[in-house]
Design a protein around this motif. Sequence first.
Motif, mmCIF file in Angstrom:
data_model
loop_
_atom_site.group_PDB
_atom_site.id
_atom_site.type_symbol
_atom_site.label_atom_id
_atom_site.label_comp_id
_atom_site.label_asym_id
_atom_site.label_seq_id
_atom_site.Cartn_x
_atom_site.Cartn_y
_atom_site.Cartn_z
ATOM 1 N N ILE A 19 72.060 45.917 92.244
ATOM 2 C CA ILE A 19 72.013 44.568 91.696
ATOM 3 C C ILE A 19 72.731 44.599 90.357
ATOM 4 O O ILE A 19 72.386 45.394 89.480
ATOM 5 C CB ILE A 19 70.572 44.067 91.509
ATOM 6 N N VAL A 34 71.103 46.373 87.127
ATOM 7 C CA VAL A 34 69.667 46.105 87.073
ATOM 8 C C VAL A 34 68.965 47.352 87.607
ATOM 9 O O VAL A 34 68.939 47.597 88.805
ATOM 10 C CB VAL A 34 69.286 44.855 87.905
ATOM 11 N N ARG A 38 61.820 46.775 91.619
ATOM 12 C CA ARG A 38 62.134 45.504 92.284
ATOM 13 C C ARG A 38 60.869 44.681 92.478
ATOM 14 O O ARG A 38 60.486 44.332 93.591
ATOM 15 C CB ARG A 38 62.819 45.772 93.626
ATOM 16 N N GLU A 42 58.981 42.923 86.729
ATOM 17 C CA GLU A 42 60.049 43.730 86.124
ATOM 18 C C GLU A 42 61.380 42.984 86.105
ATOM 19 O O GLU A 42 62.128 43.065 85.127
ATOM 20 C CB GLU A 42 60.193 45.072 86.844
ATOM 21 N N LEU A 43 61.705 42.258 87.175
ATOM 22 C CA LEU A 43 62.934 41.462 87.179
ATOM 23 C C LEU A 43 62.865 40.348 86.140
ATOM 24 O O LEU A 43 63.850 40.060 85.456
ATOM 25 C CB LEU A 43 63.201 40.888 88.569
ATOM 26 N N TYR A 44 61.694 39.737 85.979
ATOM 27 C CA TYR A 44 61.508 38.697 84.967
ATOM 28 C C TYR A 44 61.749 39.269 83.568
ATOM 29 O O TYR A 44 62.460 38.681 82.757
ATOM 30 C CB TYR A 44 60.104 38.108 85.088
ATOM 31 N N PHE A 46 63.493 41.878 82.742
ATOM 32 C CA PHE A 46 64.918 42.195 82.609
ATOM 33 C C PHE A 46 65.714 40.936 82.267
ATOM 34 O O PHE A 46 66.541 40.941 81.367
ATOM 35 C CB PHE A 46 65.446 42.817 83.906
ATOM 36 N N LEU A 47 65.464 39.858 82.993
ATOM 37 C CA LEU A 47 66.195 38.618 82.751
ATOM 38 C C LEU A 47 65.881 38.039 81.373
ATOM 39 O O LEU A 47 66.770 37.541 80.692
ATOM 40 C CB LEU A 47 65.882 37.590 83.842
#
Length: 85
Positions: A19, A34, A38, A42-44, A46-47
Amino acid sequence: MDGTSNEHPRAKADGFPTILFFPGGNKSFDPITVDVDRTVVELYKFLKKHASIPFKLEKPATPEPVISTKKSDEKIEGDSGKDEL
């Protein structure tokens, strides 16, 4: 984007799946890989750290619990008690 069908000069995949995040606002930025778990959390994170435009997500409302009116010893019509696969 599907890297097997599309190519971008700065998008180099390190493995599968990869990603890549392209920060907005500055076209000269190289993509950021990224490299987090997943998961939504964790994605939140990172963003939030890398996004050019600040944002906030609201937690979804939790559904109300379903209350069963069936007694535990009642059988459901058509229920033979056996699992069918």
